[in-house]
Scaffold this active site. Structure first.
Site, PDB file in Angstrom:
ATOM      1  N   ASP A   1      -8.973  -4.044  -6.311  1.00 26.60           N
ATOM      2  CA  ASP A   1      -8.428  -3.181  -5.364  1.00 26.60           C
ATOM      3  C   ASP A   1      -9.232  -1.723  -5.492  1.00 26.60           C
ATOM      4  OD1 ASP A   1      -7.076  -1.329  -3.769  1.00 26.60           O
ATOM      5  OD2 ASP A   1      -5.053  -2.154  -4.460  1.00 26.60           O
TER       6      ASP A   1
ATOM      7  N   SER B   1       0.789  -1.232   0.036  1.00 20.32           N
ATOM      8  CA  SER B   1      -0.087  -0.088  -0.108  1.00 20.32           C
ATOM      9  C   SER B   1       0.805   1.252   0.010  1.00 20.32           C
ATOM     10  CB  SER B   1      -0.985   0.033   1.366  1.00 20.32           C
ATOM     11  OG  SER B   1      -1.913   1.163   1.083  1.00 20.32           O
TER      12      SER B   1
ATOM     13  N   HIS C   1      -7.389  -4.864  -2.060  1.00 19.84           N
ATOM     14  CA  HIS C   1      -6.257  -4.230  -1.417  1.00 19.84           C
ATOM     15  C   HIS C   1      -5.464  -4.743  -0.414  1.00 19.84           C
ATOM     16  CE1 HIS C   1      -3.676  -0.536  -1.260  1.00 19.84           C
ATOM     17  NE2 HIS C   1      -3.920  -0.440   0.083  1.00 19.84           N
TER      18      HIS C   1
END
Length: 445
Positions: free
Chosen positions: A353, A259, A387
């Site tokens: 995501d 991330s 994600h």
């Protein structure tokens, strides 16, 4: 009154069926091993009626007292056994044969709560496994006594792994070393942008033979609550600290980042020659939010488009498209110069995501490498995956609250493809790190 002699066959039946003469088959529920790393044991229920349908109920309580639970209905085989290795779930939180299903299908009782273990060394997750008759109402589980139950301990760390608290100069974190003698390949673990010190991936990698530093960079001990800038010299100091340690191989450093911190991992790979292998999970190939600084050179973040922020019908924030206007207008100089990196890359992206447009960003980065004549990358792209790609058998968290932003974020993902991708990508990360961090021994014979 006329007395008649009883039918002998009727007398035999009465005697046989008298409660005192019943042979009651006791139901057993076993799990082997009962205490292990974060995976489900071989779980078998015995003593059931052939083809009986039962409800298997799993629950755990996290460190903050939040409850998670999952359920599956299974049918016993012809000898009255349910073996989760082979038995299909007929319904509940998943359907089909999934030996680890009761673990990865855990859901929070309090909606939008993420399962997150902070203390990996001292306390396992205690998983309660209970068996009920199939006609028990789920709403009555709390007041119904199960037929049989047991408690499993699930650890994120293997026996013998040692943890060293790191507080040297500006560095803050924890170094986890595998059991045994010798030297180990070394990895820096950057676990997203939530701050604090998260060690679940760190401890599992250490349990599989890597010396791993979980590095804190904000909201931990005396570090600032929120970063105003990312100073790469902090991470450079971290790399040098690791290579000085007597228990590590000096071939190079691996990075696993996810991330927001994938951008930091990429920045380190570009500027630090010690970095030879970088795994980037659902991250950007440009600078987000705050400037990055290295030796007085300041790299500014991209501007985002507020009008591209989306809030879905459930009130969850989706940030996937907020940089699309900037990206469409950006020249190659706006992207991090990945072609300058000397090491290898593993890009792992989830195609659903909803937080980062990670597939597009990974494809952009690999295209940069290709244009500069480099094939030092592998791209793993998973349909239906969100994600938060975490270690295997972690429950999918498709949405949760970000406390420092006071937002409810939509992370995305579908349960079955997501958990499958977590298992596959975990193996690929380890294979990638070993390939580029462990020297190849050639025979002189």
């Amino acid at each position: 009154m006329v007395w008649r002699q009883a039918d002998p066959s009727l007398l035999k039946a009465l005697v046989k069926n008298h409660p005192r003469n019943h042979t009651v088959t006791r139901i057993h529920l076993t799990a082997t091993p009962a205490s292990a790393l974060m995976l489900m044991s071989q779980c078998i229920a015995k003593g059931l009626t052939p083809f009986q349908i039962v409800l298997l109920w799993t629950s755990l309580e996290d460190e903050k007292g939040n409850l998670f639970h999952s359920q599956a209905y299974s049918r016993a085989n012809e000898v009255g056994e349910v073996d989760l290795e082979h038995a299909s779930s007929l319904g509940g939180d998943y359907v089909g044969v999934h030996p680890m299903g009761l673990l990865w299908s855990l859901k929070p009782e309090k909606i939008l709560t993420k399962l997150l273990k902070r203390d990996v060394m001292n306390n396992p997750l205690k998983v309660q496994l209970k068996l009920y008759d199939s006609d028990v109402m789920v709403t009555h589980i709390a007041i119904t006594t199960p037929k049989v139950s047991l408690t499993l301990e699930r650890w994120y760390v293997a026996p013998g792994v040692t943890r060293i608290q790191v507080k040297e100069g500006c560095l803050r974190g924890a170094l986890l070393l595998p059991p045994g003698e010798g030297h180990f390949p070394v990895v820096i673990d950057l676990f997203g942008g939530i701050g604090g010190l998260i060690e679940i991936r760190t401890s599992l990698l250490a349990s599989h033979g890597f010396a791993v530093l979980a590095l804190a960079y904000c909201d931990y001990e005396d570090l600032p609550f929120r970063l105003e800038k990312v100073d790469l010299e902090y991470f450079e100091e971290d790399a040098n600290f690791l290579l000085r340690h007597p228990k590590v191989l000096s071939l190079g450093i691996g990075i696993v980042s996810m991330s927001k911190t994938a951008e930091t991992g990429l920045f380190m790979a570009i500027h630090l020659k010690q970095v030879t292998a970088t795994a980037l999970i659902n991250g950007p190939n440009f600078i987000l939010d705050i400037p990055q600084v290295y030796r007085c050179q300041i790299n500014q973040p991209w501007l985002f488009s507020p009008h591209s922020l989306s809030i879905n019908t459930l009130g969850l924030v989706e940030l996937q498209r907020i940089f699309e206007d900037t990206r469409a207008e950006a020249s190659e100089t706006f992207f991090l110069p990945i072609e300058k990196a000397q090491g290898h890359f593993l890009f792992i992206v989830g195609e659903e995501d909803m937080n980062v447009n990670s597939k597009v960003y990974a494809e952009q980065a690999t295209e940069q490498l290709r244009r500069h004549g480099k094939n030092t990358w592998t791209l793993l792209s998973y349909p239906g995956v969100g994600h938060l790609i975490e270690p295997p058998y972690s429950p999918l968290c498709c949405a949760s609250r970000i406390s420092n932003l006071r937002l409810f974020m939509h992370w995305g993902g579908e349960v079955i493809p997501h958990v499958a991708a977590q298992e596959r990508s975990w193996k690929e990360i380890q294979k990638f790190l070993r390939k580029h961090l462990i020297p190849v021994v050639t025979s002189c014979l």
